[in-house]
Design a protein around this motif. Structure first.
Motif, PDB file in Angstrom:
ATOM      1  N   GLU A  97      61.816  52.035  64.421  1.00  0.00           N
ATOM      2  CA  GLU A  97      62.143  51.582  63.062  1.00  0.00           C
ATOM      3  C   GLU A  97      63.061  52.601  62.386  1.00  0.00           C
ATOM      4  O   GLU A  97      64.081  52.250  61.800  1.00  0.00           O
ATOM      5  CB  GLU A  97      60.867  51.454  62.210  1.00  0.00           C
ATOM      6  CG  GLU A  97      59.945  50.335  62.623  1.00  0.00           C
ATOM      7  CD  GLU A  97      58.603  50.420  61.899  1.00  0.00           C
ATOM      8  OE1 GLU A  97      58.495  51.129  60.872  1.00  0.00           O
ATOM      9  OE2 GLU A  97      57.656  49.755  62.351  1.00  0.00           O
TER      10      GLU A  97
ATOM     11  N   THR B 277      59.224  40.925  60.090  1.00  0.00           N
ATOM     12  CA  THR B 277      58.503  40.778  61.357  1.00  0.00           C
ATOM     13  C   THR B 277      58.477  39.300  61.701  1.00  0.00           C
ATOM     14  O   THR B 277      58.239  38.468  60.820  1.00  0.00           O
ATOM     15  CB  THR B 277      57.066  41.319  61.217  1.00  0.00           C
ATOM     16  OG1 THR B 277      57.130  42.653  60.722  1.00  0.00           O
ATOM     17  CG2 THR B 277      56.334  41.313  62.542  1.00  0.00           C
TER      18      THR B 277
ATOM     19  N   ASN C 285      56.567  50.107  58.335  1.00  0.00           N
ATOM     20  CA  ASN C 285      57.866  49.644  57.812  1.00  0.00           C
ATOM     21  C   ASN C 285      58.267  50.384  56.534  1.00  0.00           C
ATOM     22  O   ASN C 285      59.315  51.031  56.502  1.00  0.00           O
ATOM     23  CB  ASN C 285      57.882  48.124  57.575  1.00  0.00           C
ATOM     24  CG  ASN C 285      57.915  47.291  58.853  1.00  0.00           C
ATOM     25  OD1 ASN C 285      58.104  46.085  58.817  1.00  0.00           O
ATOM     26  ND2 ASN C 285      57.706  47.929  60.002  1.00  0.00           N
TER      27      ASN C 285
HETATM   28  C1  LIG Z   1      52.448  48.378  66.327  1.00  0.00           C
HETATM   29  C2  LIG Z   1      53.323  47.988  65.214  1.00  0.00           C
HETATM   30  C3  LIG Z   1      54.256  48.883  64.672  1.00  0.00           C
HETATM   31  C4  LIG Z   1      54.294  50.369  65.012  1.00  0.00           C
HETATM   32  O1  LIG Z   1      54.481  50.664  66.331  1.00  0.00           O
HETATM   33  P1  LIG Z   1      54.040  52.080  66.912  1.00  0.00           P
HETATM   34  O2  LIG Z   1      54.506  52.047  68.300  1.00  0.00           O
HETATM   35  O3  LIG Z   1      52.560  52.155  66.799  1.00  0.00           O
HETATM   36  O4  LIG Z   1      54.686  53.146  66.113  1.00  0.00           O
HETATM   37  C5  LIG Z   1      55.130  48.420  63.714  1.00  0.00           C
HETATM   38  N1  LIG Z   1      55.074  47.140  63.277  1.00  0.00           N
HETATM   39  C6  LIG Z   1      54.156  46.261  63.747  1.00  0.00           C
HETATM   40  C7  LIG Z   1      54.127  44.859  63.220  1.00  0.00           C
HETATM   41  C8  LIG Z   1      53.244  46.655  64.730  1.00  0.00           C
HETATM   42  O5  LIG Z   1      52.340  45.799  65.193  1.00  0.00           O
END
Ligand SMILES: *Cc1c(COP(=O)(O)O)cnc(C)c1O
Length: 961
Positions: free
Chosen positions: A572, A648, A604
């Motif tokens: 991100e 998302t 986020n």
């Molecule tokens: C898991 C997840 C993240 C973060 O990912 P990491 O690998 O844990 O840093 C971000 N957004 C959503 C919707 C997630 O499910």
């Protein structure tokens, strides 16, 4: 479809038909047509190479590993050869209980890995001589950035008021650490000054802290105690990048004034893997314990007073603090920290001291032998590295040429008169002799015997560690392999993993991590490659990464991919920095507003803030969809400063919103970019894609959708994919010549964590286009099957226009709570008595559970899970009907460990059988939680994050702060 795909996917054809009938769809495609809006459907098959069988894949990946050339490598720079103890390879790294488990949010069924991580933390505090440590960060360079940001965020009120915003950094810090610090400082408005540190350069009116390296990038150990004192006297803090192994021999920074010590634990038994995954460590003083980034394992107790571990201080995490979070780290490097911790348990202080002493002694021999032949060694106090100047008669090209022919890599510098050699645990005396022979042989064709120079410790007195460390029982108990194997097994038995039952964590995609995908993890062709070797030596890795990038670009419908980010959250951040830089390149640098729906994952907003953006929250309507009118209004209002939206898809509510095209259009109309959080790609692959939907950037969680196991909270890989116009901005790396374009590095290693990429590569190659698409459809079928089974009891919170959910769903629990006092947490804990890990609790909606079954679970397993949830529902109803007590019932008292059930004094108002064997099939595979319900609040009030003797539990003293 490939046989592998058939085995990856849980339900067979017969089960599929039964489930389709139950959900009321005439075929799988019929269901997909109902779930996913037509306007975003992919109209063709994915263009991927034909699926390989498992045997073909093993042959292919074996060939790839063989095309990586293993040289004797003495490059150092934060990466060292190490022997992974076989007992750890066999019982941890290759053991699905350790690698498939999830981040230990559900403490009661995670006591094993919590203890393993507590060992890691304890080892770090002991070696660094600081009292608080976390259970790993992504790598040394991002840990440096976390240190910088932590010092920045904890500035005194006066410092903030007078605008103190600069950090002094010693120039003798790894170049990759420097690069990541530079990346991370800019958006936060932090000024970095790289200098050769000395007392008079620290200016309390400008600097909030300093970062130094110990031993430094030249291998030199410097005395910073006076410097630390003067920084403190000016109200500043000192963060120290340290080599963990060296601290067994040299005075730990905690003893000379460091406020933070961080670094990599890689050389504690974790393979090089061409750069990662490796666990970074981070330790600090009591004063900053509540600002410590990342996950902290803390000691607490359960409701019966029995000692229990859990993740501490959850309220500081980004899930709660969102745009006020001070760090975006979520997935870390748990499995690698676990391994490093076990390495400490296996060797103990004595073993570590012995290894460190051997490394140091050989370095001394090398230095003396070189000097004896007139080669000028530049460092005076060193641990494992000699830096020497080339004698006049020698050119670096000639030396390099000769060494390459002998398959040896040394460290070369931009300055062609310097050479570095770092010794490690695997270096033998004959290796050192060989180096001496080659180098001195080129000077005067004679050599010396290194045995003539056998001093153990050549350090000046003030640098020699005098304090004892790692005296805890755990580091002094497991010296025989039998005992060690049983200790690991003892911990393993306390944890639920995919080896036990389905883990239905919504948004986390706990799918199968197939054995064939994982084989490469211990092959020398993958393990033994240093990240900074000449690229020609890593041809296999590059072949694999090039193909993988192309496949991921095809799957996302975007133009190019960077594999550098080490987690979803790191992806991100990288993606947002790409967007930020793109705007700047078009003189639109003022665009800094990120629109983020209220339902977004906590990382986020946290990542947006780290990337210097202002977060504007967009509402969701009562159906869980983005409120398009609110979005339109906010995009209009911030039109001039709009940087991007973070969205998302399908939404975190588990729904394919049909407004998504409109959402993207609005953002683009206002000059913004669309960032798609790809955590939910498991509902898209082969059916739609971020590119089709209109995203400009997305990250993928290879540890969710693409079969890399979760490892108890890492490793993760969070590559980003970008559209054509953003290709030139993908992250570069200063150490690697042909990676110098784009934004500066976001991770220490140029390609992040290549060691685990063979897993995703295998997943894609063995599934093929058809298998991947089928997996997506089956993930959606499995979720809709659960939704149909559970909707009448609990109720499903959101669904799409045709009443279908995506690949996950939210189970309503709030009405039950209002009627009975039984909460979603009670339901989660009660599931443990049935042998299940809880779904995601209270995200994205409070008072609910989010369930994601994935395609890998069979109908049989789904049915058992449904049985359990229905039985629990009946138990809640007993409370509602007054049959069971409101406070003293199976749910409120869950989970029930054997210690509680098997007692002579059982005084609960329900039977033991109901407590422990609530359904007949539970007996057949009974999982006994190791502890009863853990008391989180108590542990947070009495924060302890290192191993303590058991006695300390008898009379807990409640301290408020
Ligand atoms: C898991 C997840 C993240 C973060 O990912 P990491 O690998 O844990 O840093 C971000 N957004 C959503 C919707 C997630 O499910």
């Amino acid at each position: 479809m490939s046989q592998f795909a058939e085995r990856h996917i849980g339900p067979d054809a017969r089960e599929t038909d039964l489930m389709l009938e139950r959900v009321g769809a005439s075929s799988l495609d019929d269901l997909i047509n109902q779930a996913i809006p037509d306007g975003i459907r992919m109209k063709r098959e994915l263009n991927l190479s034909p699926a390989l069988t498992e045997q073909e894949f093993l042959q292919r990946v074996g060939g790839i590993a063989a095309r990586n050339e293993i040289f004797r490598t003495y490059i150092g720079m934060g990466y060292y050869n190490t022997f992974t103890p076989s007992v750890i390879i066999r019982n941890v790294l290759e053991n699905p209980v350790w690698y498939t488990s999830y981040t230990p949010y559900q403490a009661e069924i995670s006591q094993g890995r919590l203890e393993a991580l507590l060992n890691f933390q304890t080892m770090v505090t002991e070696l660094t001589a600081l009292p608080m440590a976390n259970a790993s960060l992504l790598d040394e360079a991002t840990a440096a950035a976390e240190a910088m940001i932590m010092m920045f965020n904890t500035r005194s009120r006066e410092q903030v008021k007078s605008g103190v915003d600069a950090c002094l950094v010693d120039e003798h810090i790894w170049p990759q650490t420097r690069a990541v610090l530079e990346t991370r400082a800019v958006p936060l408005g932090i000024k970095l000054e790289f200098v050769e540190v000395s007392n008079n350069l620290y200016d309390g009116a400008r600097h909030f802290g300093a970062i130094v390296q110990y031993p430094d990038s030249r291998g030199e150990i410097r005395d910073f105690s006076g410097f630390a004192e003067s920084v403190h006297s000016l109200g500043g803090r000192v963060a120290v990048a340290a080599d963990l192994l060296s601290l067994a021999l040299i005075t730990p920074p905690g003893e000379w004034g460091a406020d933070i010590v961080f670094g990599s634990s890689q050389r504690f038994g974790v393979p090089l893997y061409y750069g990662g995954p490796h666990a970074a460590f981070f330790a600090t003083t009591e004063a900053y314990k509540r600002s410590l980034p990342g996950r902290i394992i803390g000691v607490s107790k359960d409701v019966t007073g029995y000692p229990a571990l859990r993740m501490a201080l959850q309220t500081r995490e980004q899930h709660i603090k969102r745009e006020k979070a001070t760090s975006n780290i979520c997935t870390a490097q748990a499995l690698l920290a676990t391994m490093a911790g076990f390495y400490g348990v296996w060797h103990g202080a004595e073993g570590l001291r012995e290894i460190a002493t051997r490394v140091h002694k050989q370095t001394v021999q090398l230095q003396r032998a070189l000097e004896n032949k007139g080669v000028k060694v530049l460092n005076r106090n060193f641990f494992d590295t000699v830096l020497f100047g080339l004698p006049k008669q020698l050119t670096v090209d000639a030396l390099r040429e000769k060494l390459l022919r002998r398959k040896i890599n040394l460290r070369y510098f931009d300055d062609p008169t310097l050479i570095g050699i770092s010794i490690d645990e695997t270096t033998s005396e004959s290796d050192v002799q060989e180096l001496v022979d080659i180098i001195t042989g080129m000077v005067d064709e004679t050599s010396v015997n290194i045995e003539d120079f056998s001093e153990d410790n050549a350090l000046e007195k003030q640098f020699i560690r005098k304090s004892a460390f790692m005296e805890q029982e755990v580091f002094n108990s497991y010296r025989s392999e039998t005992e060690m194997m049983r200790y690991i097994k003892r911990l393993e038995r306390k944890d639920i993993s995919l080896a036990h039952s389905m883990i239905s964590l919504g948004s986390c995609t706990m799918k199968l991590n197939a054995a064939s995908e994982l084989f490469g993890l211990t092959w020398p062709g993958f393990t033994s490659i240093h990240p900074f070797v000449p690229i020609e030596q890593a041809r296999g890795y590059h072949e694999l990464m090039d193909e993988l990038r192309a496949d991921l670009a095809e799957i996302t419908g975007l133009a190019d991919v960077s594999l550098q980010p080490n987690s979803g959250a790191a992806g991100e951040y990288a993606g947002l920095m790409v967007i930020r830089t793109y705007h700047e390149s078009r003189s639109q640098g003022h665009r800094n507003v990120a629109l983020i729906p209220s339902s977004a994952h906590g990382t986020n907003p946290a990542s947006a803030v780290m990337a210097g953006m202002k977060v504007v929250v967009v509402k969701c309507d009562d159906k869980g969809n983005i409120d398009v009118e609110d979005l339109r209004a906010k995009a209009e209002k911030h039109s001039d400063e709009l940087s991007c939206i973070m969205v998302t898809y399908p939404s975190t509510h588990g729904v394919f919103e049909s407004s998504i095209l409109e959402v993207c259009k609005i953002i683009h109309q206002h000059g913004g970019q669309v960032y798609m959080d790809g955590a939910n790609m498991n509902a898209q692959v082969g059916i739609t894609s971020p590119g089709i939907i209109g995203a400009d950037v997305c990250h993928l969680n290879l540890h969710k959708t693409f079969a890399i196991p979760h490892g108890g909270g890492g490793p993760g890989v969070g590559p980003i994919a970008v559209a054509e116009h953003l290709k030139g901005f993908l992250p570069g790396h200063t150490v690697i010549d042909n990676l110098r374009d784009g934004i500066s590095a976001v991770a220490a290693a140029p390609w992040g964590s290549p060691g685990v990429l063979p897993i995703t590569y295998g997943y894609i190659k063995m599934m093929g286009a058809e298998g991947l698409t089928k997996a997506t459809k089956m993930a959606i079928l499995n979720a809709n099957y659960l939704a149909v089974e559970l909707k009448d009891d609990y109720g499903i919170l959101y669904s799409g226009e045709n009443g279908r959910v995506g690949h996950e769903m939210i189970l309503e629990c709030r009405k039950l709570k209002a009627a009975t006092g039984i909460s979603e947490i009670d339901i989660a804990k009660r599931l443990m008595d049935y042998g299940y890990h809880a779904p995601t609790v209270s995200f994205p909606v409070h008072g609910t559970l989010m369930i994601e079954p994935t395609e890998s679970e069979s109908k049989e397993e789904l049915d058992r899970f449904v049985d359990a949830l229905k039985a629990i529902y009946a138990e809640v109803k007993e409370v509602e009907a007054g049959i069971a007590d409101r406070d003293n019932n199976v749910l409120k008292n869950a989970p029930h460990p054997d210690r509680v059930v098997v007692t002579d004094a059982w005084e609960k108002p329900y039977g033991r059988e109901k407590a422990a064997f609530p359904l007949a099939w539970v007996r057949e595979n009974k999982f006994w939680p190791a502890v009863a319900r853990v008391d989180d609040a108590w542990g947070d009030r009495n924060l302890v994050c290192t191993c303590e003797p058991m006695e300390s539990y008898e009379e807990p003293t409640e301290t408020e702060d």
